[in-house]
Scaffold this motif. Structure first.
Motif, PDB file in Angstrom:
ATOM      1  N   ILE A 150      -1.501  12.491  -6.857  1.00  0.00           N
ATOM      2  CA  ILE A 150      -0.573  12.006  -5.831  1.00  0.00           C
ATOM      3  C   ILE A 150       0.844  12.266  -6.302  1.00  0.00           C
ATOM      4  CG2 ILE A 150       0.189  10.027  -4.473  1.00  0.00           C
ATOM      5  CD1 ILE A 150      -2.534   8.775  -4.870  1.00  0.00           C
ATOM      6  N   ASP A 151       1.509  13.203  -5.637  1.00  0.00           N
ATOM      7  CA  ASP A 151       2.881  13.539  -6.010  1.00  0.00           C
ATOM      8  C   ASP A 151       3.860  12.613  -5.294  1.00  0.00           C
ATOM      9  OD1 ASP A 151       4.846  14.875  -7.336  1.00  0.00           O
ATOM     10  OD2 ASP A 151       4.764  16.701  -6.128  1.00  0.00           O
ATOM     11  N   GLU A 152       5.010  12.401  -5.919  1.00  0.00           N
ATOM     12  CA  GLU A 152       6.029  11.495  -5.396  1.00  0.00           C
ATOM     13  C   GLU A 152       5.410  10.135  -5.061  1.00  0.00           C
ATOM     14  OE1 GLU A 152       8.143  13.392  -2.233  1.00  0.00           O
ATOM     15  OE2 GLU A 152       8.897  14.995  -3.497  1.00  0.00           O
ATOM     16  N   ALA A 153       4.583   9.643  -5.985  1.00  0.00           N
ATOM     17  CA  ALA A 153       3.855   8.390  -5.767  1.00  0.00           C
ATOM     18  C   ALA A 153       4.787   7.202  -5.568  1.00  0.00           C
ATOM     19  CB  ALA A 153       2.917   8.135  -6.950  1.00  0.00           C
ATOM     20  N   TYR A 154       5.996   7.275  -6.125  1.00  0.00           N
ATOM     21  CA  TYR A 154       6.957   6.174  -5.991  1.00  0.00           C
ATOM     22  C   TYR A 154       7.308   5.901  -4.535  1.00  0.00           C
ATOM     23  CZ  TYR A 154       9.960  10.255  -5.693  1.00  0.00           C
ATOM     24  OH  TYR A 154      10.492  11.462  -5.330  1.00  0.00           O
ATOM     25  N   SER A 155       7.121   6.895  -3.658  1.00  0.00           N
ATOM     26  CA  SER A 155       7.450   6.706  -2.240  1.00  0.00           C
ATOM     27  C   SER A 155       6.571   5.631  -1.596  1.00  0.00           C
ATOM     28  CB  SER A 155       7.297   8.026  -1.475  1.00  0.00           C
ATOM     29  OG  SER A 155       5.949   8.474  -1.490  1.00  0.00           O
ATOM     30  N   LEU A 156       5.435   5.316  -2.237  1.00  0.00           N
ATOM     31  CA  LEU A 156       4.565   4.265  -1.705  1.00  0.00           C
ATOM     32  C   LEU A 156       5.203   2.884  -1.844  1.00  0.00           C
ATOM     33  CD1 LEU A 156       1.151   5.459  -3.191  1.00  0.00           C
ATOM     34  CD2 LEU A 156       1.908   5.655  -0.812  1.00  0.00           C
ATOM     35  N   SER A 157       6.152   2.769  -2.754  1.00  0.00           N
ATOM     36  CA  SER A 157       6.777   1.460  -3.003  1.00  0.00           C
ATOM     37  C   SER A 157       8.049   1.273  -2.201  1.00  0.00           C
ATOM     38  CB  SER A 157       7.084   1.301  -4.498  1.00  0.00           C
ATOM     39  OG  SER A 157       8.028   2.275  -4.931  1.00  0.00           O
ATOM     40  N   ARG A 158       8.353   2.215  -1.307  1.00  0.00           N
ATOM     41  CA  ARG A 158       9.574   2.126  -0.518  1.00  0.00           C
ATOM     42  C   ARG A 158       9.241   1.825   0.944  1.00  0.00           C
ATOM     43  NH1 ARG A 158      12.868   7.361  -3.002  1.00  0.00           N
ATOM     44  NH2 ARG A 158      13.228   6.441  -5.057  1.00  0.00           N
ATOM     45  N   GLY A 159      10.208   1.273   1.652  1.00  0.00           N
ATOM     46  CA  GLY A 159       9.993   1.060   3.079  1.00  0.00           C
ATOM     47  C   GLY A 159      10.139  -0.380   3.524  1.00  0.00           C
ATOM     48  N   GLY A 160      10.284  -1.295   2.598  1.00  0.00           N
ATOM     49  CA  GLY A 160      10.510  -2.682   2.982  1.00  0.00           C
ATOM     50  C   GLY A 160       9.233  -3.474   3.197  1.00  0.00           C
ATOM     51  N   GLU A 161       9.409  -4.710   3.670  1.00  0.00           N
ATOM     52  CA  GLU A 161       8.299  -5.648   3.802  1.00  0.00           C
ATOM     53  C   GLU A 161       7.252  -5.197   4.811  1.00  0.00           C
ATOM     54  OE1 GLU A 161       7.583  -8.432   2.136  1.00  0.00           O
ATOM     55  OE2 GLU A 161       9.271  -8.040   0.791  1.00  0.00           O
ATOM     56  N   LYS A 162       7.675  -4.545   5.885  1.00  0.00           N
ATOM     57  CA  LYS A 162       6.738  -4.172   6.950  1.00  0.00           C
ATOM     58  C   LYS A 162       6.078  -2.821   6.714  1.00  0.00           C
ATOM     59  CE  LYS A 162       9.133  -6.876  10.487  1.00  0.00           C
ATOM     60  NZ  LYS A 162       9.783  -6.862  11.829  1.00  0.00           N
ATOM     61  N   ASP A 163       6.424  -2.171   5.611  1.00  0.00           N
ATOM     62  CA  ASP A 163       5.844  -0.856   5.309  1.00  0.00           C
ATOM     63  C   ASP A 163       4.441  -1.032   4.725  1.00  0.00           C
ATOM     64  OD1 ASP A 163       6.450   2.140   4.956  1.00  0.00           O
ATOM     65  OD2 ASP A 163       5.718   1.542   2.979  1.00  0.00           O
ATOM     66  N   PHE A 164       3.557  -0.049   4.996  1.00  0.00           N
ATOM     67  CA  PHE A 164       2.174  -0.142   4.538  1.00  0.00           C
ATOM     68  C   PHE A 164       1.947   0.516   3.177  1.00  0.00           C
ATOM     69  CE2 PHE A 164       1.589  -0.210   9.282  1.00  0.00           C
ATOM     70  CZ  PHE A 164       1.229  -1.555   9.355  1.00  0.00           C
ATOM     71  N   GLY A 165       3.022   0.949   2.537  1.00  0.00           N
ATOM     72  CA  GLY A 165       2.874   1.590   1.234  1.00  0.00           C
ATOM     73  C   GLY A 165       2.265   0.670   0.190  1.00  0.00           C
ATOM     74  N   LYS A 166       2.667  -0.607   0.217  1.00  0.00           N
ATOM     75  CA  LYS A 166       2.121  -1.561  -0.745  1.00  0.00           C
ATOM     76  C   LYS A 166       0.619  -1.732  -0.549  1.00  0.00           C
ATOM     77  CE  LYS A 166       2.885  -6.116  -2.767  1.00  0.00           C
ATOM     78  NZ  LYS A 166       1.455  -6.452  -2.817  1.00  0.00           N
ATOM     79  N   GLU A 167       0.169  -1.669   0.693  1.00  0.00           N
ATOM     80  CA  GLU A 167      -1.266  -1.765   0.969  1.00  0.00           C
ATOM     81  C   GLU A 167      -2.011  -0.592   0.342  1.00  0.00           C
ATOM     82  OE1 GLU A 167      -4.369  -2.089   4.788  1.00  0.00           O
ATOM     83  OE2 GLU A 167      -2.216  -1.823   5.120  1.00  0.00           O
ATOM     84  N   ALA A 168      -1.392   0.578   0.386  1.00  0.00           N
ATOM     85  CA  ALA A 168      -2.011   1.759  -0.230  1.00  0.00           C
ATOM     86  C   ALA A 168      -2.130   1.565  -1.736  1.00  0.00           C
ATOM     87  CB  ALA A 168      -1.195   3.012   0.087  1.00  0.00           C
ATOM     88  N   ILE A 169      -1.079   1.011  -2.368  1.00  0.00           N
ATOM     89  CA  ILE A 169      -1.108   0.761  -3.814  1.00  0.00           C
ATOM     90  C   ILE A 169      -2.223  -0.224  -4.167  1.00  0.00           C
ATOM     91  CG2 ILE A 169       0.187  -0.148  -5.772  1.00  0.00           C
ATOM     92  CD1 ILE A 169       2.753   0.746  -4.328  1.00  0.00           C
ATOM     93  N   ASP A 170      -2.290  -1.327  -3.416  1.00  0.00           N
ATOM     94  CA  ASP A 170      -3.306  -2.345  -3.684  1.00  0.00           C
ATOM     95  C   ASP A 170      -4.713  -1.766  -3.525  1.00  0.00           C
ATOM     96  OD1 ASP A 170      -1.251  -4.110  -4.110  1.00  0.00           O
ATOM     97  OD2 ASP A 170      -1.344  -4.987  -2.096  1.00  0.00           O
ATOM     98  N   THR A 171      -4.899  -0.919  -2.531  1.00  0.00           N
ATOM     99  CA  THR A 171      -6.213  -0.297  -2.301  1.00  0.00           C
ATOM    100  C   THR A 171      -6.549   0.660  -3.433  1.00  0.00           C
ATOM    101  OG1 THR A 171      -5.853  -0.453   0.093  1.00  0.00           O
ATOM    102  CG2 THR A 171      -7.626   0.998  -0.664  1.00  0.00           C
ATOM    103  N   LEU A 172      -5.549   1.415  -3.902  1.00  0.00           N
ATOM    104  CA  LEU A 172      -5.773   2.329  -5.027  1.00  0.00           C
ATOM    105  C   LEU A 172      -6.219   1.570  -6.272  1.00  0.00           C
ATOM    106  CD1 LEU A 172      -2.874   4.966  -4.935  1.00  0.00           C
ATOM    107  CD2 LEU A 172      -5.334   5.428  -4.808  1.00  0.00           C
TER     108      LEU A 172
END
Length: 317
Positions: free
Chosen positions: A153-175
């Motif tokens: 997964i390239d540019e993986a840090y982008s999953l942690s951006r986007g604010g409270e309503k972004d689903f990136g954190k959900e992707a991290i937790d699932t990973l």
């Protein structure tokens, strides 16, 4: 009996035995048993084509040696602790992260750590959905495709951006959950800029401990960038005049010394070379010169670095 192991240039291990006959006399007898290492030979050939990256190359060779001894301990029925091979790659674009990920996926297959050893490349859009519930399913599906191989997964840090309503954190937790559920079934490599990846790891307390191996990919020096340019030119069946090479080196040296935070390294070189080739084509059509030598030769005048081009490269990085 003592055994001394040394790596030779042809990727073999020399095993030399010596034995004491009695207390008074050492009677060495030469048993030069050569153990071939086909995965290592393949690895060395691939590493030899990479410019620079000395620290990364050392770590890859170290990993091979560890995997080899791991297998030998298994064969000897000695204790072997299950090792996590998930990794972090930290560095700017164009520093060889994807290339090394492909190399390692082949190594894990050759060493029978992974049955398939295929590489699945992904980015934020492949994991993050647009509505509730979609992200977790997309992430699970991606891991499923990666089973038996490597998920990169390239540019993986982008999953942690986007604010409270972004689903990136959900992707991290699932990973994180998938890494636990399938801990021996795939290898996860997360890649991105160094500082951003450090911030990313702080998003989930379970992340740092799951990545025991961290590879740092430094920016290339001016000399290394020139070597990359030469490789690209040779692969395309072109050549540079001495004047063109000097002009290109001066430019690449200045770029490397500016220490730009997100300099795109090899990608930048590729763009410069492709621009040179296009400029050469324009010049040859204008000069009506199409003999073999002319078609192969890149001249200093073909290296055009106007402000518009430089801005394009900075935006692309």
């Amino acid at each position: 009996m003592r055994e001394a192991y040394t790596f030779t240039k042809n990727s073999q291990i020399n095993v030399v035995f010596s034995q004491k006959k009695d207390k008074q006399e050492d009677m060495p007898f030469s048993l030069d048993e050569r153990v071939t290492h086909e995965p290592l030979e393949k690895l060395e050939a691939q590493l030899g084509r990479l410019v620079g990256m000395d620290q990364v190359k050392h770590m890859v060779r170290e990993l091979y040696a560890w995997l080899y001894i791991y297998r030998k301990r298994e064969e000897a029925q000695l204790k072997v602790k299950r090792q996590s091979f998930h990794m972090l790659f930290k560095g700017n674009p164009g520093t060889g992260k994807t290339t090394v990920a492909r190399l390692l996926s082949d190594l894990f297959r050759d060493m029978e750590i992974l049955p398939k050893g295929h590489l699945v490349e992904a980015e934020r859009a492949d994991l993050v959905g647009e509505y509730i519930g979609q992200t977790a399913q997309k992430t699970r599906d991606l891991v499923k495709r990666s089973l038996g191989g490597v998920l990169f997964i390239d540019e993986a840090y982008s999953l942690s951006r986007g604010g409270e309503k972004d689903f990136g954190k959900e992707a991290i937790d699932t990973l994180v959950k998938q890494m636990e559920d399938h801990k021996d079934d795939f290898i996860l490599i997360l890649a991105g800029y160094s500082e951003e990846m450090d911030e990313f790891l702080r998003m989930n307390p379970g992340l740092p401990s799951r990545f025991p191996m961290i590879f740092s990919f430094p920016d290339y020096t001016g000399v290394e960038l020139l070597d990359i340019a030469k490789q690209m030119i040779n692969e395309r069946e072109y050549r540079m005049t001495a004047e063109a090479q000097k002009k290109l080196f001066r430019h690449l040296k200045l770029k490397s010394e500016k220490c730009e935070s997100h300099f795109s390294n090899g990608r930048y070189v590729r763009n410069v070379i492709e621009r040179m080739i296009r400029q050469q084509a324009v010049r040859l059509v204008r000069e009506n010169s199409f003999d073999r030598d002319a078609l192969m030769t890149l001249r200093a005048c073909d290296l055009v670095l106007d402000e518009h081009f430089l801005m394009e490269q900075e935006n692309e990085a």
